[in-house]
Structures are given as C-alpha cells and as structure tokens.
Design an enzyme around this catalytic site. Structure first.
Site, PDB file in Angstrom:
ATOM      1  CG  PHE A  58      -1.971  -0.969   1.320  1.00  0.00           C
ATOM      2  CD1 PHE A  58      -3.228  -0.701   0.795  1.00  0.00           C
ATOM      3  CD2 PHE A  58      -1.752  -2.197   1.930  1.00  0.00           C
ATOM      4  CE1 PHE A  58      -4.252  -1.641   0.871  1.00  0.00           C
ATOM      5  CE2 PHE A  58      -2.769  -3.147   2.010  1.00  0.00           C
ATOM      6  CZ  PHE A  58      -4.018  -2.864   1.480  1.00  0.00           C
ATOM      7  CG  ASP A  59       0.737   5.938  -1.527  1.00  0.00           C
ATOM      8  OD1 ASP A  59       1.903   6.232  -1.221  1.00  0.00           O
ATOM      9  OD2 ASP A  59      -0.171   6.776  -1.669  1.00  0.00           O
ATOM     10  CG  LEU A  60       1.106   6.621   4.862  1.00  0.00           C
ATOM     11  CD1 LEU A  60       0.284   5.629   5.654  1.00  0.00           C
ATOM     12  CD2 LEU A  60       2.408   6.963   5.602  1.00  0.00           C
ATOM     13  CE  LYS A  82       4.757   4.381  -3.859  1.00  0.00           C
ATOM     14  NZ  LYS A  82       4.070   5.140  -2.813  1.00  0.00           N
ATOM     15  CB  VAL A 114      -3.345  -0.681  -3.061  1.00  0.00           C
ATOM     16  CG1 VAL A 114      -4.585   0.205  -2.941  1.00  0.00           C
ATOM     17  CG2 VAL A 114      -3.744  -2.132  -3.289  1.00  0.00           C
TER      18      VAL A 114
END
Length: 243
Positions: free
Chosen positions: A10-12, A150, A169
C-alpha cells in the site's frame, strides 16, 4: 506462497490515510513563512503523494537554496499538528484486519520519510499489522543514497517481503509507475488525490471506489494469477509425446 497469500503493498497518504489538510496546511505555512506565494487548493493537493522536495520546487516554486528550510518548517508543523488531523479512510482498518486474518502479508511503500511513515501508522494503531514499512530517506533535500523514487521503494519492500510478486495499491500515477517498474499490477483508489484520468492514463489495472471493491479486485487478480501459474506449471511438465 499460494495465490491466496500474495502480498499487498500500500501507498500511505491518499490510500490508507486521509491527511485531512495536515499536509497541505503545513506546506502553506512553510511557504508563507518564507514569503513564497501559496498555490491554490488544487495545486496543494497535487503535492500530496510525490516526493516532497520535488513538489516544493516543481509545483510551489521554492528556490533550491530555500528547499531545506522549507522542508524543516513543514516537518515541524506536520509533527506538531498535521499527524493528529489525519484519519484512516473508511473501511481501511477492517480491510487490513481481514488480510492479516487470512495470512496475507501486507506492506507500505511510501515516498514519505520512513521514520515519519512509522509515526503516522503508529498514531493510527496499525503499524504492527504490516510485515514491511519502507519509505524515503530522512534527508529529503539531499541526494539519494540508495534506490530512489517510488520504484526503488517498492523494490525494497519486495526484497524485504522475499517475493518477486505483489499487488500495489495507490492513489497517484507515481504508485502505478513504481509498481510497473517492478513488474507489478497496481490498483488505483479513487478516494485519494489523483487528478481526473491520472490513474487510468498511468496504467492502473483497475480503479476502485470502496474498500469492499478493493478487496474483491485483489481476490480477482489472485485468481487470474493462480490460473496463469497453473498453466505455466502444466506447460513445463515433460511428456513422452503421447497424449
């Protein structure tokens, strides 16, 4: 690792956590203190997700010689008031709990400095749910000393998970690009900070509007990948030429 336990990365901000103005207000405070014009809300929101130093220079127009001071002011504001204003998006805690209960490893890969990502996750009581939490270096204004961007952060998360494959995600194009650079599918979430069409143009395999839809899409991708692996395994079985 079976298809039912394929990890999810997951991204934050904008994916798990709604900054609720904590980030944009902190940026505005830093710009104001430095005498730099504050962009409108849309441009401030566009700064959430990408690497902060890049956004400050490219979007807010911070001169390079003032970048370090801008980040210092912003971080002080964010730590004092910004984190407390943030909140988990609806359904996120239940989604994460369901993955943990099912034995599915979950991770975080964010361009936020790693130590701050941990503070945010601990503030919301979910840090212990993640097998891996990876972020950027603490020195945001300095040159990167390891894999940058990223893509590098996602690669580091994959290495720590000890798997070549996971599902990403995220809510921004950078998440999709970081996933693609590592051969991963990325599901975009519509509740974050992407501009109209951003996730689709970046190549997200699906864009979801709720955590229940996110859960279903991840399950669907699991099934597709499991079928592909089964076919690959069958094709590798040696035969004597007889059917």
């Amino acid at each position: 690792m079976t298809h039912s336990t394929v990890p999810v990365i997951f991204d934050l901000d904008g994916t798990l956590v709604d900054p609720a103005g904590g980030i944009s207000d902190g940026i505005a405070a830093a710009l104001t203190e430095l005498g730099i014009a504050v962009p409108g809300k849309a441009r401030l929101d566009a700064m959430i997700g990408p690497k902060l130093s890049h956004s400050l220079v490219d979007i807010a127009g911070v001169p390079p010689e003032q970048l370090e001071e801008a980040i210092r002011i912003y971080r002080a504001h964010y730590l004092s008031t910004g984190i407390a204003r943030s909140r988990l998006y609806p359904g996120i805690r239940a989604l994460l709990d369901s993955f943990v209960d099912a034995g599915r490893p979950i991770a975080v890969a964010t361009q936020k400095p790693e130590h701050l990502a941990r503070i945010v996750l601990e503030h919301h009581g979910i840090a212990a749910l993640f097998h891996v939490i990876r972020g950027s270096a603490a020195d945001e204004a300095g040159a990167a000393t390891g894999p940058s961007g990223k893509a590098g952060i996602v690669a580091a998360a994959l290495a720590e998970l000890r798997t070549p494959y996971a599902v990403m995600v995220g809510d921004r194009a950078q998440d999709v690009a970081g996933a693609a650079a590592n051969g991963l599918d990325c599901i975009g979430v519509a509740w974050g900070f992407a501009l109209d069409g951003e996730l689709r143009e970046a190549g997200a395999v699906e864009i979801v509007h709720s955590t229940s839809a996110l859960h279903d899409t991840i399950s669907k991708l699991d099934s597709v990948r499991a079928a592909a692996l089964m076919t690959e395994a069958l094709n590798e079985v040696p035969t004597d030429g007889n059917v």
